[in-house]
Enzyme design. Sequence first.
Site, mmCIF file in Angstrom:
data_model
loop_
_atom_site.group_PDB
_atom_site.id
_atom_site.type_symbol
_atom_site.label_atom_id
_atom_site.label_comp_id
_atom_site.label_asym_id
_atom_site.label_seq_id
_atom_site.Cartn_x
_atom_site.Cartn_y
_atom_site.Cartn_z
ATOM 1 C CB ALA A 30 -8.006 1.406 -8.040
ATOM 2 C CB THR A 87 -16.888 -0.110 -9.678
ATOM 3 O OG1 THR A 87 -17.938 0.803 -9.374
ATOM 4 C CG2 THR A 87 -16.307 0.302 -11.016
ATOM 5 C CE1 TYR A 120 -13.200 3.573 -9.285
ATOM 6 C CE2 TYR A 120 -15.588 3.617 -9.463
ATOM 7 C CZ TYR A 120 -14.438 3.058 -8.954
ATOM 8 O OH TYR A 120 -14.526 1.970 -8.121
ATOM 9 N NE ARG A 132 -25.141 5.611 -6.697
ATOM 10 C CZ ARG A 132 -25.852 6.297 -7.592
ATOM 11 N NH1 ARG A 132 -27.113 5.969 -7.841
ATOM 12 N NH2 ARG A 132 -25.319 7.309 -8.244
ATOM 13 C CG ASN A 181 -3.418 4.864 -8.839
ATOM 14 O OD1 ASN A 181 -2.344 4.292 -8.651
ATOM 15 N ND2 ASN A 181 -4.391 4.844 -7.949
ATOM 16 C CB ILE A 208 0.676 -1.632 -7.673
ATOM 17 C CG1 ILE A 208 -0.372 -0.599 -8.100
ATOM 18 C CG2 ILE A 208 0.275 -2.360 -6.400
ATOM 19 C CD1 ILE A 208 -1.562 -1.233 -8.765
ATOM 20 N NE ARG A 257 -21.169 12.511 -6.472
ATOM 21 C CZ ARG A 257 -20.915 11.617 -5.522
ATOM 22 N NH1 ARG A 257 -20.193 11.970 -4.472
ATOM 23 N NH2 ARG A 257 -21.374 10.388 -5.600
ATOM 24 C CG PHE A 278 -23.961 -2.677 -7.050
ATOM 25 C CD1 PHE A 278 -23.262 -3.714 -7.661
ATOM 26 C CD2 PHE A 278 -24.915 -2.024 -7.806
ATOM 27 C CE1 PHE A 278 -23.520 -4.101 -8.979
ATOM 28 C CE2 PHE A 278 -25.190 -2.399 -9.124
ATOM 29 C CZ PHE A 278 -24.486 -3.439 -9.705
ATOM 30 C CG ASP A 337 -2.098 0.901 1.109
ATOM 31 O OD1 ASP A 337 -3.240 0.399 1.209
ATOM 32 O OD2 ASP A 337 -1.908 2.131 0.908
HETATM 33 N N1 UFG Z 1 -24.613 11.881 -2.177
HETATM 34 C C1 UFG Z 1 -25.309 12.989 -1.743
HETATM 35 N N2 UFG Z 1 -24.660 13.834 -0.888
HETATM 36 C C2 UFG Z 1 -23.392 13.646 -0.468
HETATM 37 C C3 UFG Z 1 -22.694 12.499 -0.923
HETATM 38 C C4 UFG Z 1 -23.346 11.639 -1.784
HETATM 39 O O1 UFG Z 1 -26.452 13.224 -2.092
HETATM 40 O O2 UFG Z 1 -22.883 14.489 0.295
HETATM 41 C C5 UFG Z 1 -25.313 10.944 -3.084
HETATM 42 C C6 UFG Z 1 -24.600 10.770 -4.409
HETATM 43 O O3 UFG Z 1 -25.011 11.759 -5.325
HETATM 44 C C7 UFG Z 1 -25.052 9.366 -4.794
HETATM 45 C C8 UFG Z 1 -25.231 8.648 -3.445
HETATM 46 O O4 UFG Z 1 -25.306 9.680 -2.482
HETATM 47 O O5 UFG Z 1 -26.285 9.417 -5.426
HETATM 48 C C9 UFG Z 1 -24.070 7.751 -3.107
HETATM 49 O O6 UFG Z 1 -22.861 8.482 -3.271
HETATM 50 P P1 UFG Z 1 -21.434 7.941 -2.817
HETATM 51 O O7 UFG Z 1 -20.431 8.998 -3.143
HETATM 52 O O8 UFG Z 1 -21.503 7.432 -1.427
HETATM 53 O O9 UFG Z 1 -21.223 6.659 -3.734
HETATM 54 P P2 UFG Z 1 -21.249 6.518 -5.329
HETATM 55 O O10 UFG Z 1 -22.540 5.827 -5.666
HETATM 56 O O11 UFG Z 1 -20.960 7.774 -6.032
HETATM 57 O O12 UFG Z 1 -19.970 5.624 -5.589
HETATM 58 C C10 UFG Z 1 -19.700 4.446 -4.859
HETATM 59 C C11 UFG Z 1 -18.206 4.209 -4.844
HETATM 60 C C12 UFG Z 1 -17.730 3.923 -6.226
HETATM 61 C C13 UFG Z 1 -18.550 2.847 -6.866
HETATM 62 C C14 UFG Z 1 -19.993 3.149 -6.790
HETATM 63 C C15 UFG Z 1 -20.771 2.013 -7.331
HETATM 64 O O13 UFG Z 1 -17.513 5.330 -4.341
HETATM 65 O O14 UFG Z 1 -16.390 3.514 -6.147
HETATM 66 O O15 UFG Z 1 -20.357 3.384 -5.455
HETATM 67 O O16 UFG Z 1 -22.125 2.186 -7.137
HETATM 68 F F1 UFG Z 1 -18.226 2.742 -8.160
#
Ligand code: UFG
Length: 329
Positions: free
Chosen positions: A75, A117, A141, A221, A92, A52, A282, A169, A31
Amino acid sequence: MAILVCGGAGYIGSHAVHQLVSRGEEVVIIDNLQHGHRAALNPHAKFYEGDIRDYNILEKIFTENKIEAVIHFAAYIEAGESVQKPLKYFNNNVYGIQVLLEEMYKHGINKIVFSSTAAVYGEPKKIPIEETDDKTPINPYGETKLIMEKIMRWVSKANGINFVSLRYFNAAGAIEDGSIGEDHHPETHLIPLILQVPLGKRDHITIFGNDYDTPDGTCIRDYIHVIDLADAHILALEYLRKGGSSDAFNLGSGKGFSVKEMIEAAKKVTGKNIKVEIGERRPGDPAQLIASSEKAHKILGWNPKFTDVEVVIKTAWNWHKKHPNGYDD
Ligand code: UFG
């Protein structure tokens, strides 16, 4: 023979190391501690600090240890950031696996379990998502992970390195004793950010968009407990040990929760009010991601144990209460 865990000081990596060690596996970790934490390192694992992408350190590890298989977590993972800085992600993630596979091939190591992912699918055309569904990532990503899978597929055919690609997920929660957990700097993930409000570290949680095509307008999600994810890596390792062929599997709970529902669940778990503001969408966020994990269930024998989202949040709350400043405490 040992298992080399790349990124074993990170969130999912440290939980996987814990599960491997508790099953009596010999573990070596590499790491670079850029996002991983020294305090998350398992004392029963041998640790190399390095990257790596550095042939020399991989050469050293593969010479000094008898490595049977590699589990690759190292990653960059933030979809939002990857939209702003795609080259950082391609360097990376894609170049990283290139170097790793070259060194594995050179040293005759023919098994790799790899963190992929849900982001490889992009905006899904149907729910739940199955492994054979279209893969059109909507952020760099997800694109890097899809390219990494493709590289492994060709290398598997030509060089006999068998892989299992695990398409996570939304990883969530922490080990139940609260000894290790999620700690990103800066934190971008929903559950830790929600929990910072009842911890008094943040005034409110911002919902990124409430005009999505979902029942309450917020993104949906599939949240899957990190220990269930960790256990899937062990099953994948066993599958490869038995001669299983290269393949990809979704790992999710099969249930979707909206951002608003997650905030409500966190209110119940913490017993505290959580102030909410509505913000802009976002970039790079699909409206809805829910897994079908039937294939992992049938072929790997994977059965997630944490099936209640409130219990998942409770384990995260337990970690964050004990470590309000993460590993800095
Ligand atoms: N969200 C908010 N407010 C915040 C943070 C997040 O509304 O302050 C929302 C995001 O828009 C999204 C959901 O919460 O709709 C989940 O967001 P996360 O950032 O927790 O997770 P992501 O779904 O963006 O991504 C995560 C991992 C990725 C992976 C993905 C697969 O970080 O590596 O799940 O679903 F690819």
